[in-house]
Design an enzyme around this catalytic site. Structure first.
Site, PDB file in Angstrom:
ATOM      1  CG  ASP A 165      35.685  34.042  39.671  1.00  0.00           C
ATOM      2  OD1 ASP A 165      36.490  34.879  40.125  1.00  0.00           O
ATOM      3  OD2 ASP A 165      34.934  33.363  40.410  1.00  0.00           O
ATOM      4  CG  ASP A 202      39.726  37.886  42.938  1.00  0.00           C
ATOM      5  OD1 ASP A 202      38.488  37.772  42.987  1.00  0.00           O
ATOM      6  OD2 ASP A 202      40.370  38.613  43.698  1.00  0.00           O
TER       7      ASP A 202
END
Length: 263
Positions: free
Chosen positions: A203, A205
């Site tokens: 992902d 952040d």
């Protein structure tokens, strides 16, 4: 204890699948129980130990993992080289979800963990370069898509960062963010083990994206989707690991009176 395994992988529970002819070892340590019994099997013709970092059922959150017990137990089984796959967030747009990165630096932002075996005396670990170049090189060479370099910031967890925290880490030079890389790497070096991380970016952040920010489900889902890719890469890296004899990850303690046990 006689040597049972030469190499270890510390990772998620899904990595059990890449071991053949598995036997389990429950190792008693001066630091309590390990995250789970250690599975030992064959990979690329070598004896490899596997330890699920968070336990078999993910019962240990990042700040409660028995890091000291885990590394001591692996050393006691004969392990000398450790491959450490982990999920990370991206702090800058130099990386993207799905990227594999072998970092070369670490920033420890944890604060509740016992980060050393040293409890008495003067033993100061040299840690300017926290990862073993031999193990890191084998990981990087195992897949042409693996990127080398970058600083992994390790936060306490279990919560994710605020946007301001995330932006600050990026401005300070961080590339990746994670919750388990410390004190694992330093404890491995104190146990005279060769250790390197393999980071899967799951992902971006909070400070590196707009919208709701990172969530647990997307992290777990992307990691599960890449398990086959990761296990194949690890098997190739295990086959290509250099001889650890003479590596500075071990020789740093030559001539030093260590005040803790290295089995």
């Amino acid at each position: 204890m006689n040597s049972t395994a030469e190499v270890a992988v510390i990772g998620g529970t899904g990595f059990y699948s890449f071991l053949d002819d598995v036997e389990e070892h429950a190792v008693e340590t001066p630091y309590g129980a390990t995250s789970a019994p250690i599975a030992v099997g064959e990979v690329a013709g070598r004896r490899v130990a596997f330890l699920p970092r968070h336990g078999r059922h993910h019962e240990f959150p990042p700040h409660a993992i028995p890091y000291r017990a885990n590394l001591w137990a692996l050393r006691a089984l004969g392990v000398r080289q450790v491959l450490a796959p982990c999920a990370v967030g991206g702090l800058t747009h130099d990386v993207a979800p799905g990227d594999l990165v072998v970092p070369d630096q670490l920033v420890d932002r944890t604060h509740r963990r016992i980060s050393s075996y040293v409890e008495t005396g003067a033993v100061h670990l040299p840690f300017a370069d926290p990862y073993c170049p031999g193990v890191a090189g084998a990981l990087a060479a195992a897949d042409p898509d693996v990127r080398s370099g970058g600083a992994m910031v390790v936060i306490e967890g279990p919560r994710f960062s605020t946007r301001a925290e995330s932006q600050r880490y990026a401005e300070s030079g961080g590339t990746l963010i994670n919750m388990t890389g410390a004190p694992e790497a330093a404890l491995a070096r104190e146990q005279r083990l060769c250790y390197a991380a393999l980071a899967l970016v799951t992902d971006m952040d909070a400070g590196a994206e707009s919208g709701a920010g990172v969530g647990q489900e997307e992290v777990f889902a992307l990691f599960r989707a890449n398990l086959e890719r990761l296990t194949g890469l690890l098997a190739r890296a295990v086959a290509a690991l250099p001889d650890p004899a003479g590596c500075s990850c071990s020789t740093w303690a030559d001539g030093i009176d260590l005040t803790y046990d290295v089995p």
